[in-house]
Design a protein around this motif. Structure first.
Motif, PDB file in Angstrom:
ATOM      1  N   THR A  49      -6.249  -4.923   2.639  1.00  9.84           N
ATOM      2  CA  THR A  49      -5.046  -4.243   2.168  1.00  9.84           C
ATOM      3  C   THR A  49      -3.920  -5.255   1.996  1.00  9.84           C
ATOM      4  OG1 THR A  49      -4.285  -3.777   4.410  1.00  9.84           O
ATOM      5  CG2 THR A  49      -5.636  -2.085   3.353  1.00  9.84           C
ATOM      6  N   ALA A  50      -2.871  -4.829   1.328  1.00  7.84           N
ATOM      7  CA  ALA A  50      -1.671  -5.649   1.209  1.00  7.84           C
ATOM      8  C   ALA A  50      -1.075  -5.843   2.606  1.00  7.84           C
ATOM      9  CB  ALA A  50      -0.672  -4.976   0.274  1.00  7.84           C
ATOM     10  N   ARG A  51      -0.217  -6.820   2.753  1.00  4.17           N
ATOM     11  CA  ARG A  51       0.400  -7.097   4.052  1.00  4.17           C
ATOM     12  C   ARG A  51       1.413  -6.049   4.480  1.00  4.17           C
ATOM     13  NH1 ARG A  51       1.887 -13.437   4.365  1.00  4.17           N
ATOM     14  NH2 ARG A  51       0.003 -14.200   3.351  1.00  4.17           N
ATOM     15  N   GLN A  52       1.879  -5.272   3.537  1.00  5.40           N
ATOM     16  CA  GLN A  52       2.851  -4.235   3.861  1.00  5.40           C
ATOM     17  C   GLN A  52       2.442  -2.924   3.201  1.00  5.40           C
ATOM     18  OE1 GLN A  52       6.705  -5.398   2.359  1.00  5.40           O
ATOM     19  NE2 GLN A  52       5.830  -6.262   0.509  1.00  5.40           N
ATOM     20  N   GLY A  53       2.948  -1.847   3.766  1.00  5.31           N
ATOM     21  CA  GLY A  53       2.613  -0.549   3.216  1.00  5.31           C
ATOM     22  C   GLY A  53       3.713   0.448   3.499  1.00  5.31           C
ATOM     23  N   LEU A  54       3.683   1.536   2.762  1.00  8.28           N
ATOM     24  CA  LEU A  54       4.682   2.587   2.903  1.00  8.28           C
ATOM     25  C   LEU A  54       3.997   3.933   3.058  1.00  8.28           C
ATOM     26  CD1 LEU A  54       7.050   1.427   0.047  1.00  8.28           C
ATOM     27  CD2 LEU A  54       7.389   1.092   2.497  1.00  8.28           C
ATOM     28  N   TYR A  55       4.556   4.747   3.932  1.00  6.89           N
ATOM     29  CA  TYR A  55       4.117   6.130   4.099  1.00  6.89           C
ATOM     30  C   TYR A  55       5.141   6.989   3.382  1.00  6.89           C
ATOM     31  CZ  TYR A  55       2.930  10.565   6.286  1.00  6.89           C
ATOM     32  OH  TYR A  55       2.571  11.870   6.509  1.00  6.89           O
ATOM     33  N   GLU A 110       0.854  -1.179   0.000  1.00  3.69           N
ATOM     34  CA  GLU A 110       0.000   0.000   0.000  1.00  3.69           C
ATOM     35  C   GLU A 110       0.891   1.230   0.000  1.00  3.69           C
ATOM     36  OE1 GLU A 110      -3.341  -0.107  -0.069  1.00  3.69           O
ATOM     37  OE2 GLU A 110      -3.324  -2.291   0.034  1.00  3.69           O
ATOM     38  N   VAL A 111       0.401   2.319  -0.569  1.00  9.56           N
ATOM     39  CA  VAL A 111       1.120   3.587  -0.560  1.00  9.56           C
ATOM     40  C   VAL A 111       0.200   4.647   0.030  1.00  9.56           C
ATOM     41  CG1 VAL A 111       2.230   5.376  -1.960  1.00  9.56           C
ATOM     42  CG2 VAL A 111       2.470   2.978  -2.605  1.00  9.56           C
ATOM     43  N   GLU A 138      -0.902   0.902  11.810  1.00 13.72           N
ATOM     44  CA  GLU A 138      -1.229   1.812  10.705  1.00 13.72           C
ATOM     45  C   GLU A 138      -1.929   1.064   9.559  1.00 13.72           C
ATOM     46  OE1 GLU A 138       2.237   5.194  11.095  1.00 13.72           O
ATOM     47  OE2 GLU A 138       2.811   3.213  10.342  1.00 13.72           O
ATOM     48  N   LEU A 139      -1.500  -0.164   9.286  1.00 10.93           N
ATOM     49  CA  LEU A 139      -2.170  -0.954   8.256  1.00 10.93           C
ATOM     50  C   LEU A 139      -3.599  -1.311   8.668  1.00 10.93           C
ATOM     51  CD1 LEU A 139       0.700  -3.275   7.021  1.00 10.93           C
ATOM     52  CD2 LEU A 139      -0.608  -1.665   5.627  1.00 10.93           C
ATOM     53  N   LYS A 140      -3.800  -1.628   9.957  1.00  9.59           N
ATOM     54  CA  LYS A 140      -5.159  -1.897  10.450  1.00  9.59           C
ATOM     55  C   LYS A 140      -6.042  -0.667  10.280  1.00  9.59           C
ATOM     56  CE  LYS A 140      -4.315  -5.147  14.189  1.00  9.59           C
ATOM     57  NZ  LYS A 140      -4.374  -5.316  15.649  1.00  9.59           N
ATOM     58  N   ARG A 141      -5.497   0.492  10.636  1.00 12.06           N
ATOM     59  CA  ARG A 141      -6.244   1.745  10.494  1.00 12.06           C
ATOM     60  C   ARG A 141      -6.593   2.003   9.031  1.00 12.06           C
ATOM     61  NH1 ARG A 141      -4.040   7.797  11.902  1.00 12.06           N
ATOM     62  NH2 ARG A 141      -5.839   8.871  11.075  1.00 12.06           N
ATOM     63  N   LEU A 142      -5.648   1.768   8.136  1.00 16.35           N
ATOM     64  CA  LEU A 142      -5.880   1.952   6.700  1.00 16.35           C
ATOM     65  C   LEU A 142      -7.014   1.041   6.226  1.00 16.35           C
ATOM     66  CD1 LEU A 142      -4.987   3.331   4.063  1.00 16.35           C
ATOM     67  CD2 LEU A 142      -3.348   1.467   3.763  1.00 16.35           C
ATOM     68  N   ARG A 143      -6.998  -0.228   6.684  1.00 17.46           N
ATOM     69  CA  ARG A 143      -8.075  -1.164   6.328  1.00 17.46           C
ATOM     70  C   ARG A 143      -9.431  -0.636   6.762  1.00 17.46           C
ATOM     71  NH1 ARG A 143      -5.048  -4.787   8.772  1.00 17.46           N
ATOM     72  NH2 ARG A 143      -3.593  -5.743   7.373  1.00 17.46           N
ATOM     73  N   ARG A 144      -9.484  -0.154   8.014  1.00 21.36           N
ATOM     74  CA  ARG A 144     -10.740   0.400   8.540  1.00 21.36           C
ATOM     75  C   ARG A 144     -11.191   1.605   7.732  1.00 21.36           C
ATOM     76  NH1 ARG A 144      -8.382   0.039  13.497  1.00 21.36           N
ATOM     77  NH2 ARG A 144      -8.116   2.290  13.586  1.00 21.36           N
TER      78      ARG A 144
END
Length: 131
Positions: free
Chosen positions: A106-112, A11-12, A94-100
């Motif tokens: 979402t993908a298993r990894q993400g970048l800010y 995720e981006v 942060e990935l959990k928050r993005l999913r919500r």
């Protein structure tokens, strides 16, 4: 935005400075090229061997890990117009928050992405003032 490759899917999430850079491009085609580069080049992209990793004290790291307590930032040169993306990995919360927030898996990894720097930003454009 999500990169759709299987192995390196990520995720981006763009920060305010990165958003300003994208929106500053007047041509929608250029915006798309930059977005495509962000979706495909930040993890194991064509310039991965030119990445620079550093922490908040600007100590550099030769590999992807720093210490368990350190946030490591990465500067990745992009293939689009000499831009460089400054980013860090999203943590599990942060990935959990993005999913919500997105209401989707979402993908298993993400970048800010903190910022996207133009090549010319390394040079000062002001004329020195004499006192």
């Amino acid at each position: 935005m999500s990169h759709t490759g299987v192995k390196d899917a990520y995720e981006v999430v763009l920060g305010p400075a990165a958003i300003r850079t994208v929106l500053s491009l007047p041509d929608p085609g250029e915006r798309k090229e930059l977005a495509d580069a962000l979706r495909t080049e930040l993890i194991n992209g064509p310039n991965a061997h030119n990445e620079l990793r550093f922490d908040d004290a600007v100590r550099t790291y030769p590999d992807r890990g720093a210490g368990p307590d350190n946030v490591v930032y990465t500067a990745t040169p992009l293939s689009f117009a000499g831009y460089t993306a400054v980013h860090r990995r999203l943590n599990k919360e942060e990935l959990k928050r993005l999913r919500r927030e997105q209401g989707r898996s979402t993908a298993r990894q993400g970048l800010y992405v903190i910022d996207i720097l133009r090549a010319e930003s390394a040079f000062t454009r002001t004329v020195p003032r004499l006192v």
